[in-house]
Scaffold this active site. Structure first.
Site, PDB file in Angstrom:
ATOM      1  CE  LYS A 280      -3.912  -1.859   2.649  1.00 18.14           C
ATOM      2  NZ  LYS A 280      -4.941  -1.665   1.631  1.00 18.14           N
ATOM      3  NE  ARG A 354     -10.812  -9.947  -1.792  1.00 21.07           N
ATOM      4  CZ  ARG A 354     -11.185  -9.092  -2.741  1.00 21.07           C
ATOM      5  NH1 ARG A 354     -11.522  -9.546  -3.942  1.00 21.07           N
ATOM      6  NH2 ARG A 354     -11.228  -7.796  -2.513  1.00 21.07           N
TER       7      ARG A 354
HETATM    8  N1  BES Z   1      -8.139  -3.794   4.508  1.00 23.03           N
HETATM    9  C1  BES Z   1      -8.274  -3.431   3.154  1.00 23.03           C
HETATM   10  C2  BES Z   1      -9.579  -2.686   2.879  1.00 23.03           C
HETATM   11  C3  BES Z   1      -9.648  -1.269   3.361  1.00 23.03           C
HETATM   12  C4  BES Z   1      -8.963  -0.263   2.701  1.00 23.03           C
HETATM   13  C5  BES Z   1     -10.453  -0.947   4.414  1.00 23.03           C
HETATM   14  C6  BES Z   1      -9.074   1.036   3.130  1.00 23.03           C
HETATM   15  C7  BES Z   1     -10.583   0.358   4.825  1.00 23.03           C
HETATM   16  C8  BES Z   1      -9.891   1.348   4.190  1.00 23.03           C
HETATM   17  C9  BES Z   1      -8.258  -4.668   2.262  1.00 23.03           C
HETATM   18  O1  BES Z   1      -7.452  -5.697   2.695  1.00 23.03           O
HETATM   19  C10 BES Z   1      -7.738  -4.229   0.947  1.00 23.03           C
HETATM   20  O2  BES Z   1      -6.600  -3.845   0.878  1.00 23.03           O
HETATM   21  N2  BES Z   1      -8.577  -4.295  -0.080  1.00 23.03           N
HETATM   22  C11 BES Z   1      -8.200  -3.891  -1.383  1.00 23.03           C
HETATM   23  C12 BES Z   1      -8.774  -4.883  -2.365  1.00 23.03           C
HETATM   24  C13 BES Z   1      -8.249  -4.715  -3.762  1.00 23.03           C
HETATM   25  C14 BES Z   1      -6.795  -5.076  -3.825  1.00 23.03           C
HETATM   26  C15 BES Z   1      -9.074  -5.572  -4.685  1.00 23.03           C
HETATM   27  C16 BES Z   1      -8.770  -2.494  -1.631  1.00 23.03           C
HETATM   28  O3  BES Z   1      -9.874  -2.218  -1.198  1.00 23.03           O
HETATM   29  O4  BES Z   1      -8.069  -1.685  -2.232  1.00 23.03           O
HETATM   30 MN    MN Z   2      -5.444  -5.483   2.041  1.00 27.67          MN
END
Ligand code: BES
Ligand code: MN
Ligand code: ZN
Length: 499
Positions: A280, A354
């Site tokens: 990230k 997931r």
């Molecule tokens: N924990 C995150 C989701 C999240 C992001 C929650 C920001 C709250 C605020 C999750 O693990 C994630 O990174 N999801 C990705 C999925 C994507 C790679 C398909 C996302 O939402 O960007």
């Molecule tokens: Mn994630």
């Protein structure tokens, strides 16, 4: 804080403070009217002078009001009488409690619970008054070297109900509110703890400690060898890059009169989500300490359920690990085998929630559950879709989906259902495994739920995406304790329904 229920006239209360409402347009509530009469019009005089206009949440603290037995009278603005609904009730209550906690009253008698609120009976008002009061005094200074001392913190609230015949319902409602609030406090604490403290091991230890505190709760904590034995290849793939060992926590509460099919809660417990190799960006990455808030809501809800000794069977499952990059971390393109036997091509290691839930959902099958609900901070797209107001609900059973939305409405912990149609599954297709862990950007929260549904085919299942609702950013940065109120309300509604 301690709560009691009472019925009686405000001017006759011997208390540090009596709290009464004032509507917009100089309209006194019934209880303010009684104080006004006892004091020969003192309240209406103050209002005529413009010191209290009745704006929602406004407060005015009065001392030694003649004709009353309390040391103080707190006037609280309720806004326009015809607009006084559940949200306004909660907001007036919050202002009152904040003020009481910051001034010298360690105890007070609150009459706001006597006000009529559209669609909401006295039990609702009492339950919510308790929850809001506890939320308003919550503080988290566990990590500060100096704790901010409130000089005379609010210790006891007495909530007034209109009639003596309301006392029994009121007391039950207060107990419900207090249990929910304790559950929220726990969920907020766990969420607020930093990733270097709140590790998977820490969560396991807290669960074990909870079982010691509540004998009705049984807790088992599985470590890596047991997870390997179970074939949880999807869950374990997320732990590869981390030096913190994973934990799989099983809570078991059997409160039903006859042993039956339990309700199962499954929580995402990523104690820190860096994204892994699909790392990230740096901005706001600290917020990913909250990526275990689904797990925290399972802790909190079970705490509420055991405190109330609810007559239902509930299982709580928590998959806990970190998502870190390293030389051993899972790489994009890696294919893993889940506990269900289905293979997954991991195209993005940041779609890790997931992956851990997949195996936890398969594990849930062994309970022959009546329903399974997973709770996860799963997708950033959820925040784009519903903002920070509503939790996203997805279900393979419409009745279950609607029941969760209804529980959210009751608990003022609102949720909104989104579709799970076949059409959304296509994006998960893979040339190398049974399916991939991500689809395109479009409908990201729905395709994530579609992925989960492939592991929840054997029972009625719902998924709550709490990415937008589990914590707040900005000045009030911190965990919210959501969706503990929704989940507890839903579970309590299953008392007597469960079989
Ligand atoms: N924990 C995150 C989701 C999240 C992001 C929650 C920001 C709250 C605020 C999750 O693990 C994630 O990174 N999801 C990705 C999925 C994507 C790679 C398909 C996302 O939402 O960007
Ligand atoms: Mn994630
Ligand atoms: Zn995550």
């Amino acid at each position: 804080m301690e709560f009691t229920i009472k019925s009686g006239s405000p001017e006759k209360q011997r208390s540090a403070c009596v709290v009464v409402g004032v509507f917009d347009n100089r309209k006194l509530s019934l209880s303010a009217e009684l104080i006004d009469r006892a004091s020969n019009g003192y309240i209406s005089e103050i209002i005529r002078r413009g010191d209290m206009e009745g704006k929602l949440g406004a407060t005015l603290l009065l001392h030694n009001v003649r004709g009353t037995l309390a040391d103080r009278v707190l006037l609280v603005g309720l806004g326009k009488e015809r607009d006084f609904r559940d949200k306004e009730f909660r907001s007036a209550m919050k202002s009152a409690v904040k003020l009481l906690n910051e001034t010298g009253s360690y105890e007070a008698v609150v009459y706001l619970t006597e006000e009529k609120v559209k669609r909401r009976e006295v039990a609702w008002r009492v339950e919510h008054a308790v929850v809001v009061a506890m939320e308003a005094v919550y503080r988290f200074d566990e990590m500060k070297s100096e704790k901010a001392e409130v000089r005379r913190p609010l210790r006891k609230l007495t909530l007034s109900v209109p009639q003596r015949s309301d006392l029994t319902d009121g007391e039950a409602a207060a107990a419900r509110g207090l249990a929910i609030a304790h559950g929220m406090d726990l969920a907020r604490d766990l969420g607020n703890l930093p990733g270097n403290v709140c590790t998977p091991k820490y969560l396991g230890d807290r669960a074990t400690a909870m079982a010691q505190e509540f004998p009705d709760l049984k807790v088992t904590v599985l470590e890596r060898p047991a997870l390997e034995e179970l074939g949880m290849g999807s869950f374990l793939s997320v732990t590869n890059g981390s030096d913190e060992p994973p934990r799989f926590i099983v809570f078991e509460y059997r409160g039903a009169a006859k042993p039956g099919r339990p309700l199962v809660l499954v929580g995402k417990g990523i104690t820190f989500d860096t994204g892994g190799i699909s790392i990230k960006p740096a901005t706001d990455m600290d917020q990913m300490k909250y990526d275990m808030c689904g797990a925290a809501s399972v802790f909190g809800t079970l705490r509420a359920i055991v405190e109330l000794k609810a007559k239902i069977d509930v299982i709580g499952l928590v998959a806990a690990c970190e998502n870190m990059p390293s030389g051993r971390a899972t790489k994009p393109g890696d294919v893993v085998k889940s506990m269900s036997g289905q293979t997954i091509e991991i195209l993005n290691t940041d779609a890790e929630g997931r992956l851990i839930l997949a195996d936890a959902l398969t594990y849930a099958e062994r309970y022959d559950p009546m329903a399974v609900v997973d709770i996860a901070t799963l997708t950033g797209a959820m925040v784009i879709a519903l903002g920070h107001v509503a939790t996203g609900v997805f279900s393979n059973n419409d009745t279950l989906g609607r029941a969760l939305v209804a529980a959210g409405d009751d608990a003022f912990d609102r949720a909104w259902q989104l579709p799970l149609w076949d059409d959304y599954h296509e994006g998960l297709a893979s040339n190398f495994a049974d399916f991939a862990n991500v689809a395109g950007r479009a409908g990201g929260s729905i395709t994530a739920a579609c992925f989960l549904s492939k592991f929840a085919k054997k029972y009625d299942w719902a998924h709550l995406d709490i990415a937008g609702t589990a914590w707040k950013d900005g000045k009030e940065k911190g965990g919210t304790g959501r969706p503990v109120p929704l989940l507890t309300t839903w579970l309590l509604a299953q008392e007597g329904v469960q079989h």
